[in-house]
Scaffold this active site. Structure first.
Site, PDB file in Angstrom:
ATOM      1  N   ASP A  26     -11.016  35.246 -47.717  1.00 45.42           N
ATOM      2  CA  ASP A  26     -11.248  34.974 -49.135  1.00 45.42           C
ATOM      3  C   ASP A  26     -12.190  35.377 -49.828  1.00 45.42           C
ATOM      4  O   ASP A  26     -13.871  34.359 -50.168  1.00 45.42           O
ATOM      5  CB  ASP A  26     -11.336  32.601 -49.290  1.00 45.42           C
ATOM      6  CG  ASP A  26     -10.014  32.444 -48.338  1.00 45.42           C
ATOM      7  OD1 ASP A  26      -8.670  32.587 -49.811  1.00 45.42           O
ATOM      8  OD2 ASP A  26      -9.799  31.893 -47.526  1.00 45.42           O
ATOM      9  N   HIS A  28     -12.041  37.437 -52.051  1.00 45.40           N
ATOM     10  CA  HIS A  28     -11.906  37.359 -53.546  1.00 45.40           C
ATOM     11  C   HIS A  28     -12.560  37.936 -54.613  1.00 45.40           C
ATOM     12  O   HIS A  28     -13.106  37.642 -55.601  1.00 45.40           O
ATOM     13  CB  HIS A  28     -11.791  35.881 -53.940  1.00 45.40           C
ATOM     14  CG  HIS A  28     -10.918  34.731 -53.565  1.00 45.40           C
ATOM     15  ND1 HIS A  28      -9.505  34.379 -54.476  1.00 45.40           N
ATOM     16  CD2 HIS A  28     -11.108  34.222 -52.290  1.00 45.40           C
ATOM     17  CE1 HIS A  28      -9.356  33.420 -53.378  1.00 45.40           C
ATOM     18  NE2 HIS A  28     -10.023  32.922 -52.536  1.00 45.40           N
ATOM     19  N   ASP A  66      -6.305  37.068 -49.321  1.00 43.68           N
ATOM     20  CA  ASP A  66      -7.083  36.598 -50.253  1.00 43.68           C
ATOM     21  C   ASP A  66      -8.356  37.672 -50.326  1.00 43.68           C
ATOM     22  O   ASP A  66      -9.430  38.028 -50.633  1.00 43.68           O
ATOM     23  CB  ASP A  66      -7.893  35.470 -50.283  1.00 43.68           C
ATOM     24  CG  ASP A  66      -6.607  34.612 -51.006  1.00 43.68           C
ATOM     25  OD1 ASP A  66      -5.140  34.664 -51.683  1.00 43.68           O
ATOM     26  OD2 ASP A  66      -6.490  32.988 -50.954  1.00 43.68           O
ATOM     27  N   ASN A 133      -1.973  34.025 -51.054  1.00 46.69           N
ATOM     28  CA  ASN A 133      -1.978  33.804 -51.963  1.00 46.69           C
ATOM     29  C   ASN A 133      -2.388  34.354 -53.324  1.00 46.69           C
ATOM     30  O   ASN A 133      -1.574  33.879 -54.417  1.00 46.69           O
ATOM     31  CB  ASN A 133      -1.190  32.172 -52.288  1.00 46.69           C
ATOM     32  CG  ASN A 133      -3.063  31.403 -52.947  1.00 46.69           C
ATOM     33  OD1 ASN A 133      -3.855  32.166 -52.260  1.00 46.69           O
ATOM     34  ND2 ASN A 133      -2.948  30.215 -53.859  1.00 46.69           N
ATOM     35  N   HIS A 134      -3.464  34.771 -53.960  1.00 47.82           N
ATOM     36  CA  HIS A 134      -4.404  35.525 -54.730  1.00 47.82           C
ATOM     37  C   HIS A 134      -3.919  36.425 -54.812  1.00 47.82           C
ATOM     38  O   HIS A 134      -3.858  37.288 -56.581  1.00 47.82           O
ATOM     39  CB  HIS A 134      -5.852  35.277 -54.796  1.00 47.82           C
ATOM     40  CG  HIS A 134      -5.946  33.400 -55.199  1.00 47.82           C
ATOM     41  ND1 HIS A 134      -6.173  33.320 -56.168  1.00 47.82           N
ATOM     42  CD2 HIS A 134      -6.100  32.896 -54.228  1.00 47.82           C
ATOM     43  CE1 HIS A 134      -6.760  32.021 -56.418  1.00 47.82           C
ATOM     44  NE2 HIS A 134      -6.357  31.434 -55.059  1.00 47.82           N
TER      45      HIS A 134
END
Length: 189
Positions: A26, A28, A66, A133-134
């Site tokens: 994550d 991001h 992610d 999922n991103h």
């Protein structure tokens, strides 16, 4: 019952069998990249992960999804990511483990092998990554930004399912000395 103590090892012998793995998820990259206050946060966090891996002489980095905030990151975000991976993960360092699984089953890009095995590259710290999922492979051609990084030989993208009705996992089997590790990486479906 009496348990015999582990036989004494010479200094450094344990390192021959011990995996040193840095795990992150994550990250991001690109989140709020246009914000003047928080725009650098994700890049600074990712650079810290890479710096720690280099300082601790990690055998590899495992990114558990992610890496990017969007499945189509901006060119700025993609370029910064590639720059950081080059700065921290490439260089002349021997890789102390080997992959014992069938890499054709693990890696789905054209060459079907880990980047550190490419004789044209000097990879000091291999990076293995699944998508989240991103940053999933969606849209035109079903590609993810991780496909671009894998094609550029900057990381090893695995865990991509092509048939969602019947997902089959092929673990990456690693061996370092007498230690064996299996990495299962189902990307977000």
């Amino acid at each position: 019952a009496r348990v015999s103590p582990r036989p004494a090892m010479s200094a450094g012998a344990e390192d021959d069998d011990t995996f040193n793995i840095v795990v992150a998820s994550d990250v991001h990259l690109g989140y709020m990249e246009k914000d003047p206050v928080r725009g650098e946060d994700s890049f600074l966090a990712f650079e810290e992960v890479l710096r720690v891996a280099k300082e601790k002489q990690a055998d590899f980095i495992l990114l558990a999804g992610d890496l990017f905030h969007d499945n189509k990151p901006s060119r700025k975000t993609l370029q910064r990511c590639m720059e950081l991976l080059r700065d921290y993960c490439l260089g002349p360092r021997e890789i102390a483990f080997r992959i014992t699984s069938n890499q054709h089953d693990n890696f789905h890009e054209k060459h079907h092998r880990a980047n550190y095995e490419d004789p044209n590259y000097n990879v000091a710290i291999p990076v293995f990554s699944i998508h989240g999922n991103h940053d999933d492979p969606a849209g035109d051609g079903g590609l993810a930004a991780l496909d671009v990084l894998s094609t550029a030989n900057l990381l090893n993208y695995f865990g991509r399912a092509t048939v969602l009705e019947n997902i089959e996992l092929a673990p990456i089997l690693l061996e370092k000395g007498s230690t064996r590790v299996a990495i299962y990486g189902p990307g977000h479906a």
